[in-house]
Design a protein around this motif. Structure first.
Motif, PDB file in Angstrom:
ATOM      1  N   GLY A 253       4.781 -22.771  15.059  1.00 53.78           N
ATOM      2  CA  GLY A 253       3.524 -22.916  14.341  1.00 53.78           C
ATOM      3  C   GLY A 253       2.292 -22.957  15.206  1.00 53.78           C
ATOM      4  N   THR A 254       2.413 -23.360  16.461  1.00 50.93           N
ATOM      5  CA  THR A 254       1.258 -23.404  17.345  1.00 50.93           C
ATOM      6  C   THR A 254       1.678 -22.968  18.740  1.00 50.93           C
ATOM      7  N   ALA A 255       0.685 -22.701  19.567  1.00 50.06           N
ATOM      8  CA  ALA A 255       0.946 -22.308  20.948  1.00 50.06           C
ATOM      9  C   ALA A 255      -0.276 -22.657  21.783  1.00 50.06           C
ATOM     10  N   ALA A 256      -0.064 -22.746  23.086  1.00 52.40           N
ATOM     11  CA  ALA A 256      -1.155 -22.967  24.036  1.00 52.40           C
ATOM     12  C   ALA A 256      -1.393 -21.672  24.792  1.00 52.40           C
ATOM     13  N   GLY A 257      -2.643 -21.223  24.789  1.00 48.81           N
ATOM     14  CA  GLY A 257      -2.988 -19.989  25.474  1.00 48.81           C
ATOM     15  C   GLY A 257      -3.656 -20.273  26.806  1.00 48.81           C
ATOM     16  N   ASP A 258      -3.475 -19.354  27.738  1.00 49.46           N
ATOM     17  CA  ASP A 258      -4.059 -19.498  29.066  1.00 49.46           C
ATOM     18  C   ASP A 258      -4.732 -18.184  29.459  1.00 49.46           C
ATOM     19  N   ALA A 259      -6.065 -18.232  29.538  1.00 48.97           N
ATOM     20  CA  ALA A 259      -6.847 -17.071  29.957  1.00 48.97           C
ATOM     21  C   ALA A 259      -7.589 -17.385  31.247  1.00 48.97           C
ATOM     22  N   SER A 260      -7.008 -18.263  32.059  1.00 56.14           N
ATOM     23  CA  SER A 260      -7.671 -18.650  33.303  1.00 56.14           C
ATOM     24  C   SER A 260      -7.708 -17.501  34.306  1.00 56.14           C
ATOM     25  N   ALA A 261      -6.841 -16.501  34.154  1.00 57.94           N
ATOM     26  CA  ALA A 261      -6.861 -15.354  35.065  1.00 57.94           C
ATOM     27  C   ALA A 261      -8.205 -14.631  34.994  1.00 57.94           C
ATOM     28  N   VAL A 262      -8.802 -14.594  33.800  1.00 61.55           N
ATOM     29  CA  VAL A 262     -10.089 -13.945  33.626  1.00 61.55           C
ATOM     30  C   VAL A 262     -11.235 -14.955  33.726  1.00 61.55           C
ATOM     31  N   GLY A 263     -10.892 -16.244  33.836  1.00 62.44           N
ATOM     32  CA  GLY A 263     -11.899 -17.284  33.980  1.00 62.44           C
ATOM     33  C   GLY A 263     -12.267 -17.976  32.689  1.00 62.44           C
ATOM     34  N   ALA A 264     -11.525 -17.741  31.615  1.00 61.87           N
ATOM     35  CA  ALA A 264     -11.852 -18.333  30.320  1.00 61.87           C
ATOM     36  C   ALA A 264     -11.139 -19.660  30.080  1.00 61.87           C
ATOM     37  N   GLY A 265     -10.162 -20.034  30.890  1.00 63.02           N
ATOM     38  CA  GLY A 265      -9.461 -21.308  30.725  1.00 63.02           C
ATOM     39  C   GLY A 265      -8.417 -21.252  29.634  1.00 63.02           C
ATOM     40  N   SER A 266      -8.125 -22.423  29.065  1.00 70.32           N
ATOM     41  CA  SER A 266      -7.084 -22.501  28.036  1.00 70.32           C
ATOM     42  C   SER A 266      -7.703 -22.471  26.644  1.00 70.32           C
ATOM     43  N   PHE A 267      -6.877 -22.092  25.674  1.00 68.14           N
ATOM     44  CA  PHE A 267      -7.299 -22.025  24.273  1.00 68.14           C
ATOM     45  C   PHE A 267      -6.077 -22.278  23.411  1.00 68.14           C
ATOM     46  N   ALA A 268      -6.300 -22.638  22.164  1.00 74.50           N
ATOM     47  CA  ALA A 268      -5.203 -22.956  21.246  1.00 74.50           C
ATOM     48  C   ALA A 268      -4.932 -21.781  20.316  1.00 74.50           C
ATOM     49  N   LEU A 269      -3.654 -21.618  19.967  1.00 72.78           N
ATOM     50  CA  LEU A 269      -3.245 -20.638  18.970  1.00 72.78           C
ATOM     51  C   LEU A 269      -2.676 -21.409  17.791  1.00 72.78           C
ATOM     52  N   ALA A 270      -3.104 -21.070  16.590  1.00 72.94           N
ATOM     53  CA  ALA A 270      -2.665 -21.743  15.372  1.00 72.94           C
ATOM     54  C   ALA A 270      -2.193 -20.682  14.381  1.00 72.94           C
ATOM     55  N   PRO A 271      -1.461 -21.109  13.336  1.00 68.76           N
ATOM     56  CA  PRO A 271      -1.027 -20.130  12.336  1.00 68.76           C
ATOM     57  C   PRO A 271      -2.228 -19.361  11.800  1.00 68.76           C
TER      58      PRO A 271
END
Length: 172
Positions: free
Chosen positions: A57-75
């Protein structure tokens, strides 16, 4: 001939059955992360979606490679989890790996994001008339079309009148 047909039929059925057993079940996770748009300019908004975490139902996203940091994924849709992040204005052009990890464990899913300095061009569809020299029945301007139809009607009426006078012997 009958002996040849049976072994070939049996072999075909065995191959088909093996293919069905090896194929994933309907709705199985794809294991990848869809990144939309896949090409973006610095400062652009990116949406990521995956079906791999549908049970969690949820996930943790990581865009730190591009410099955006972490973000949440929801349904975010049918059997998908979705998240968004903004590419920093100072991001350098290149290809970056975006990662999402499901909250229930399992391996991470990845997708690629391409950062460019020029905005991707959208599809342009033609509109209007094409100047081919052949002409057309209707132009883009209704006033010009009406004037053309009127001119043709006057010419047809005048030509008919002249031919009728000539046929009667009245002369021109």
């Amino acid at each position: 001939m009958r002996r040849t047909v049976r072994p070939l039929t049996g072999t075909a059925l065995a191959v088909a059955a093996a293919g069905l057993l090896a194929a994933p079940a309907y709705g199985a996770g794809t294991g990848d992360l869809e990144v939309y748009p896949s090409s973006v300019v610095p400062g652009g908004l990116v949406t990521v979606t995956t079906a791999a975490c549908r049970d969690d139902g949820t996930a943790a996203g990581d865009a730190s490679a591009v410099g955006a940091g972490s973000f949440a994924l929801a349904p975010g849709g049918e059997r998908d989890v979705t998240g968004r992040f903004e590419v920093p204005p100072g991001a350098q052009p290149g290809t970056y790996e975006i990662v999402a990890t499901c909250s229930g464990g399992g391996g991470p899913v990845t997708g690629d994001l391409v950062v460019t300095l020029t905005a991707p061009r959208e599809q342009v569809y033609p509109r209007g008339s094409v100047k081919t020299g052949v002409g057309g029945a209707l132009g883009p301007d209704p006033v010009q079309t009406a004037a053309g139809v009127t001119a043709l009607a006057v010419a047809a009426a005048g030509g008919t009148w002249l031919l009728h006078r000539r046929a009667r012997g009245d002369g021109i």
